[in-house]
Enzyme design. Structure first.
Site, PDB file in Angstrom:
ATOM      1  N   ASN A  13      -2.057  38.226  10.188  1.00  0.00           N
ATOM      2  CA  ASN A  13      -2.985  37.087  10.215  1.00  0.00           C
ATOM      3  C   ASN A  13      -3.184  36.508   8.827  1.00  0.00           C
ATOM      4  O   ASN A  13      -3.018  37.197   7.821  1.00  0.00           O
ATOM      5  CB  ASN A  13      -4.383  37.512  10.688  1.00  0.00           C
ATOM      6  CG  ASN A  13      -4.394  37.990  12.123  1.00  0.00           C
ATOM      7  OD1 ASN A  13      -3.531  37.624  12.917  1.00  0.00           O
ATOM      8  ND2 ASN A  13      -5.366  38.805  12.460  1.00  0.00           N
ATOM      9  N   LYS A  43      -4.738  43.325  11.177  1.00  0.00           N
ATOM     10  CA  LYS A  43      -4.829  44.800  11.159  1.00  0.00           C
ATOM     11  C   LYS A  43      -3.459  45.451  10.955  1.00  0.00           C
ATOM     12  O   LYS A  43      -3.342  46.452  10.239  1.00  0.00           O
ATOM     13  CB  LYS A  43      -5.478  45.295  12.454  1.00  0.00           C
ATOM     14  CG  LYS A  43      -6.925  44.828  12.577  1.00  0.00           C
ATOM     15  CD  LYS A  43      -7.640  45.454  13.728  1.00  0.00           C
ATOM     16  CE  LYS A  43      -8.972  44.767  14.005  1.00  0.00           C
ATOM     17  NZ  LYS A  43      -9.883  44.719  12.859  1.00  0.00           N
ATOM     18  N   LEU A 224     -16.480  56.825  10.621  1.00  0.00           N
ATOM     19  CA  LEU A 224     -17.937  56.642  10.657  1.00  0.00           C
ATOM     20  C   LEU A 224     -18.453  55.856   9.463  1.00  0.00           C
ATOM     21  O   LEU A 224     -19.626  55.951   9.110  1.00  0.00           O
ATOM     22  CB  LEU A 224     -18.621  58.009  10.745  1.00  0.00           C
ATOM     23  CG  LEU A 224     -18.188  58.895  11.935  1.00  0.00           C
ATOM     24  CD1 LEU A 224     -18.866  60.257  11.856  1.00  0.00           C
ATOM     25  CD2 LEU A 224     -18.509  58.219  13.271  1.00  0.00           C
ATOM     26  N   GLY A 228     -18.438  58.958   6.491  1.00  0.00           N
ATOM     27  CA  GLY A 228     -17.188  59.730   6.459  1.00  0.00           C
ATOM     28  C   GLY A 228     -16.434  59.653   7.779  1.00  0.00           C
ATOM     29  O   GLY A 228     -16.433  58.603   8.425  1.00  0.00           O
ATOM     30  N   ASP A 255      -8.154  49.914   8.428  1.00  0.00           N
ATOM     31  CA  ASP A 255      -6.683  49.828   8.487  1.00  0.00           C
ATOM     32  C   ASP A 255      -6.072  50.719   7.406  1.00  0.00           C
ATOM     33  O   ASP A 255      -5.105  51.445   7.646  1.00  0.00           O
ATOM     34  CB  ASP A 255      -6.219  48.376   8.279  1.00  0.00           C
ATOM     35  CG  ASP A 255      -6.970  47.403   9.179  1.00  0.00           C
ATOM     36  OD1 ASP A 255      -7.313  47.810  10.311  1.00  0.00           O
ATOM     37  OD2 ASP A 255      -7.217  46.254   8.766  1.00  0.00           O
TER      38      ASP A 255
END
Ligand code: RIB
Length: 310
Positions: A13, A43, A224, A228, A255
């Site tokens: 993209n 991504k 998360l 982490g 990514d």
């Protein structure tokens, strides 16, 4: 140690990036602070470039439009040492475009126009596996059929399949992925896929188990963010602590994390070691603005890890 070859079947993209003090609510107009830019993202592309900068041989299977953005993206991939053999210029669709709204503090909200990304077809994917990869990574930003075909060929050829679950969809037929080496959703994606927000350790476990019930997965690795990551192998779980950094833009951190996780897992065979390295790569990525522009090199990551210890 031999160089690992990672095939990424994914999106390319151009990102229209605009900073905003906060995201407007319905009917509201907000004045942006700072300039707007068009920067390379997607991504798939972020993952491929991250892998290359970390020392992998990165092969990218993608489609861009027959337009100026497509040409610009291919040049950037070339400059980053990406194997371009399986990137096609599509005559029917434009290059994918993402509108990235970047809030103060680094949080982002993204809307994607997939364009040429949704034209990656079965043949494109089958051909790309002729590069004989050590692993293949894909995300949900290409068409559902392309993700399933990637999984089918990976499983037939015995190539470890790593899925970064962004952007997630509640109704994605996970069972069709057959066997997955690593599935790595972020917090939002986990909630969309399982209905469970991974807030507490108990929630992380329940969500990971729900994912493992839906499809045959060796490792679930929940990203998360500032907390982490959480690893579950069907028996044991582990939380890998984050690095403490000041985020300016979280775009592409997930990514980069997945690229790093895959490469280090291939190199060491150890998911915990791989997750520690991936946490460092994700942390460094959020300290710079943009997607591809924020991806660190292996040298930068190694220095960052040394500096964090001392
Ligand atoms: O993961 C970040 C990426 O998501 C951005 O680069 C944007 O293109 C969207 O695909």
């Amino acid at each position: 140690m031999s160089v690992k070859r990672i095939l990424v079947v994914g999106s390319a993209n151009i990102d229209f990036l605009m900073t905003t003090p906060y995201v407007p609510s319905e009917g509201e107009t907000v004045i942006s602070e700072g300039a707007y830019t068009f920067v390379p993202g997607g991504k798939g592309a972020n993952t491929a470039v991250a892998a290359a900068r970390l020392g992998a041989e990165a092969v990218f299977c993608a489609r861009v439009g027959d337009d100026a953005y497509g040409d610009r993206l291919i040049n950037i991939y070339r400059e980053n040492g990406i194997d371009l053999r399986y990137i096609k210029t599509d005559r029917l669709e434009q290059t994918g475009l993402s509108v990235v709204m970047l809030e103060k503090g680094g949080a982002n909200r993204i809307i994607v126009y997939p364009g040429a990304n949704r034209r990656i077809n079965d043949n494109d994917i089958e051909n790309a596996f002729y590069c004989y990869p050590d692993a293949v990574i894909t995300q949900f930003e290409i068409g559902e059929a392309a993700v399933i075909q990637t999984a089918r060929v990976a499983n037939t050829e015995g190539v470890p399949l790593i899925i970064d679950a962004g952007p997630a969809r509640r109704d994605f037929p996970l069972a069709k992925l057959e066997q997955v080496e690593i599935l790595s959703p972020n917090e939002n994606e986990t909630e969309i896929l399982t209905g469970i927000r991974p807030t507490t350790l108990d929630d992380c476990l329940r969500a990971s188990m729900a994912l493992m019930n839906a499809v045959d997965i060796k490792y679930v690795v929940l990203k998360l963010g500032a907390r982490g990551c959480y690893i579950y192998d069907g028996k044991y779980c582990d939380i890998i602590s984050p690095y403490d950094v000041q985020p300016v833009d979280t775009t592409a951190a997930g990514d980069a994390f997945t690229a790093a996780l895959t490469l280090e897992y291939l190199r060491t065979g150890d998911i915990i070691t791989a997750a520690r390295f991936a946490n460092a790569v994700g942390a460094l990525t959020v300290t710079k603005v943009g997607a591809i522009s924020s991806l660190p090199t292996r040298k930068e990551v190694e220095q960052f890890i040394i500096d964090s210890i001392s």
